[in-house]
Each structure stands twice: as structure tokens, then as C-alpha cells.
Design an enzyme around this catalytic site. Structure first.
Site, PDB file in Angstrom:
ATOM      1  N   ASP A 138     -64.894  35.293  50.155  1.00  0.00           N
ATOM      2  CA  ASP A 138     -63.459  34.955  49.697  1.00  0.00           C
ATOM      3  C   ASP A 138     -62.616  34.128  51.114  1.00  0.00           C
ATOM      4  O   ASP A 138     -62.139  33.163  49.787  1.00  0.00           O
ATOM      5  CB  ASP A 138     -62.702  35.628  48.779  1.00  0.00           C
ATOM      6  CG  ASP A 138     -62.605  36.208  47.527  1.00  0.00           C
ATOM      7  OD1 ASP A 138     -62.919  34.848  46.411  1.00  0.00           O
ATOM      8  OD2 ASP A 138     -62.292  36.872  46.661  1.00  0.00           O
ATOM      9  N   ILE A 315     -53.191  37.432  35.029  1.00  0.00           N
ATOM     10  CA  ILE A 315     -51.685  37.998  34.120  1.00  0.00           C
ATOM     11  C   ILE A 315     -51.655  36.124  34.097  1.00  0.00           C
ATOM     12  O   ILE A 315     -51.150  35.716  33.184  1.00  0.00           O
ATOM     13  CB  ILE A 315     -50.812  37.600  35.289  1.00  0.00           C
ATOM     14  CG1 ILE A 315     -51.167  39.891  35.447  1.00  0.00           C
ATOM     15  CG2 ILE A 315     -49.174  37.561  35.372  1.00  0.00           C
ATOM     16  CD1 ILE A 315     -50.405  40.310  36.721  1.00  0.00           C
TER      17      ILE A 315
END
Length: 390
Positions: A138, A315
Site C-alpha cells: 500500500d 463509507i
């Protein structure tokens, strides 16, 4: 005969996400095992026998292997998401004992992810011994961060030890940019990308390269998250240490007891808090939104203008009100959302949500870190094939 594929996996503390991808990065099959935490109730995304006499993760891998065989899938490699790769900019690397030992040293910087990522690597190596095991990081996407963004205001000797800002959620940001580029979005300009989920961050890009990220040395920094505090005055830690708090208690506070869970006193799950009528739950959501708007404004100042805003993560993909409130903080750029498009966007596909005539684009992009990892694995496999035929 099934099409050639690679298996992309993301091993977490309680879940194992997986996907089979063909050479073009198209998902042929995706799923998730859940309940793999100690004392959990293991569940498979397909019919599988109970994990009698077996630890949950080996059981999940055995069930996955049997299902792959039954469906006549023969992946060419397994590629793993690993959160913290340090300063490495490599898109993908083959697993070795030396590499795993190096990555183990990063565990304290991402304790919610790194140990489970590496446990997954080792478990898959045992379950699929004939397949190359590869890792993607990442942090690699943020190798382009300029020096002013990397450095922390600490003595140079600490920077030389690797104490600097790294940035995270890079695979998610890469995927968002790839999707947006295919849609003809303005990703070559100045963009703000928001990965909002249990972990949350904001990344600023120019010409598709990372120039700022709200997460820094560890995955604790930046935005308030589900159970993580985000940016915090270090004086708070000194104060608690003077009260007798030890390292383990501080780690639990920062990683597992703060964020939405800590502020609400109810849950770290955004959906639970949205559904609640509790005033403190509403305040936790408001604080999350406030800190998101604050970070967007800070990175906007670094960019000096804006061409595109994108939301991804659970979200970001599903909460239209949060997207509206975040966009309001950037109204100075001229950004205007289409309220109907914003309300309809639920992360099923890449979808524009800006109003007609808005000088700044806004998009919702479904997250798929596995696709980025799979494409990197395919590149590695093809390079090896080319070398063998050179």
C-alpha cells in the site's frame, strides 16, 4: 478449460478476501471468508464443511483450494496485499525469507494489518506450495511524495532510520485512478482522492502521482477512523504516560478504542452510527466529517486548485450525505454536486456525481485493491516469460 488467472488475496484479522483475475484485470470470481478471528464463527462464501479440528485460516485455505479444483481454476500465482512496505517503490515482489523478515519489522507501524497480511502469505505458501507467492504494498504508490511531504520535523538521524511519512491505501488510490482514467476523468490534473472506510485517508495527486497523503509514518495518522484516532497531539501520549499508561495500553487506545468507537461509545461501524438516534453517535459522525473537511482543505491548499474529487471505500461509496458535506468544504473551487446523481451513487460502478457545468469533477469509485495487485502480478509473470524466451 478455464481462462488463465491469478489469485489476489487480502488477509485481515477476521476476514480473508480473495479474487481471481484474468490477464486484463477482469474479476472472474470474488469472495470473502469471515469470522476467522479467535472465537469467531467461520463462514465461507460457498458451501464448505465446518472447520472441525482446524484453525480458521488453514480451514479457509483448504476450502478455497478444493473449490478452485472443483471449478477447474488453476491460478498461475498468488498475490498478497501488504500494508507497509517501507520505502520500497516496487509494484510487486516475489516472497522470500529475507523479504518477510524485513516486513516483520514494519508490524508495529500497522499492527491491525501487517501481522495478518504476513500470516496470510505464510499460510498460502503452505497451502499452494507450487505457486509463486507475490506481495504488493500500500505504501509503494506514495514513493513519489516530495521531500517536504516525507520529512517529519525531527532530527536528521531519525529520518536516516526511516522515521518519515510513507502514506497508505496506495492500492486503492491506484485502482481509483485507473478506473477514472478509463472513464476519461480529469485525473491528469489536480485531484483529491478520499478512501473512507474502517481505515480512512485522503490523497492529493498531480498528473496521477501522489504528492500528499493524510496517513504518514504509520496507519494511525490523519483522519479519524473506525477505531483509530488519526492525528493526535503527542502531548496527549506524554500526559497519559505520566499517569502510568504502558505501551500495550496506549496501543490499544490508539488502534482499537478511539475513532468512531471511542467518541460514540457505541460502535466503530459507520452504518450502526447512522442508524442510531443517540446524540453521541451523531456527534461522532459530525467529528469524522469535520476532520475530513479539514484535511481536504489542507491538501487543496497544497495543490493550489482542484480538477477532480473522488470517493472510494465503504463509507465513501455509500454515504451520500457525507459526500455532500465534504464537497461543501470545497465550494470555493466551484465544485457543485448533482444531488440526484449523488443520492443514487452506491458504489456499484464508477459514477460521476458533479453537476453539469461544474468546473470540478466529482466521482464515486468502487474499491478493488485486488485488481491492482492482480495486474501487477500479471506484469511480473509476463516479464518472467519474456526473460525465459530472450
Amino acid at each position: 478449460m478455464r481462462a488463465a488467472s491469478v489469485l489476489a488475496v487480502n488477509a485481515g484479522s477476521s476476514t480473508l478476501k480473495f479474487g481471481l483475475y484474468d490477464g486484463e484485470g477482469v474479476a472472474m470470481w470474488q469472495g470473502q471468508f469471515s469470522g476467522l478471528e479467535p472465537g469467531g464463527t467461520p463462514a465461507a462464501p460457498f458451501e464448505a464443511g465446518p472447520p472441525v479440528g482446524a484453525e480458521p485460516l488453514p480451514w479457509a485455505l483448504a476450502a478455497l483450494r478444493l473449490r478452485l479444483q472443483a471449478e477447474r481454476h488453476s491460478p498461475l500465482a498468488v498475490v498478497h496485499r501488504v500494508v507497509h512496505g517501507g520505502a520500497r517503490a516496487d509494484a510487486v515482489l516475489p516472497v522470500s525469507a529475507a523479504l518477510l523478515a524485513e516486513l516483520e519489522t514494519r508490524t508495529p507501524l500497522a499492527p491491525l494489518h501487517q501481522p495478518h497480511n504476513l500470516e496470510g502469505v505464510r499460510a498460502f505458501a503452505l497451502a499452494f506450495p507450487a505457486l509463486p507467492q507475490l506481495v504488493c504494498f500500500d505504501t509503494a504508490f506514495h514513493a513519489t511524495l516530495p521531500a517536504l511531504e516525507q520529512w517529519l520535523p525531527l532530527p536528521q538521524r531519525l529520518h536516516a532510520q526511516g522515521i518519515r511519512r510513507y502514506g497508505f491505501h496506495g492500492l486503492s488510490y491506484q485502482h481509483a485512478l485507473q478506473c477514472l482514467r478509463r472513464c476519461g476523468a480529469a485525473v491528469e490534473g489536480r485531484a483529491l482522492l478520499a478512501h473512507l472506510g474502517g481505515g480512512a485517508s485522503v490523497c492529493a495527486t498531480e498528473a496521477g502521482a501522489s504528492v500528499a497523503c493524510s496517513m504518514g509514518f504509520s496507519a494511525l495518522d490523519g483522519l479519524m477512523m473506525g477505531t483509530r484516532c488519526g492525528s493526535l497531539d503527542p502531548g496527549v501520549l506524554l500526559h497519559l504516560m505520566r499517569q502510568g499508561w504502558d505501551l500495550e495500553r496506549l496501543e490499544a487506545l490508539l488502534h482499537r478504542e478511539s475513532g468512531l468507537r471511542g467518541v460514540s461509545g457505541l460502535s466503530g461501524d459507520w452504518r450502526t452510527l447512522r442508524a442510531s438516534r443517540d446524540a453521541q453517535a451523531a456527534f461522532a459522525l459530525a467529528l469524522f466529517t469535520h476532520r475530513l473537511r479539514r484535511e481536504l482543505g489542507a491538501q487543496l491548499a497544497l495543490l493550489g486548485g482542484l480538477d477532480l474529487l473522488a470517493f472510494t471505500g465503504g463509507i465513501g461509496e455509500h454515504d451520500a450525505l457525507l459526500r455532500e458535506q465534504a464537497a461543501q468544504a470545497l465550494a470555493c473551487t466551484g465544485l457543485r454536486l448533482d444531488p440526484h446523481a449523488n443520492a443514487a451513487a452506491q458504489g456499484e460502478r464508477v459514477q460521476p456525481i458533479h453537476a453539469e457545468g461544474s468546473p470540478v469533477q466529482a466521482w464515486v469509485v468502487p474499491a478493488d485493491e485486488g485488481r491492482v495487485a492482480a495486474l501487477a502480478a500479471w506484469d511480473w509473470l509476463r516479464q518472467g516469460e519474456d526473460a525465459r524466451h530472450a
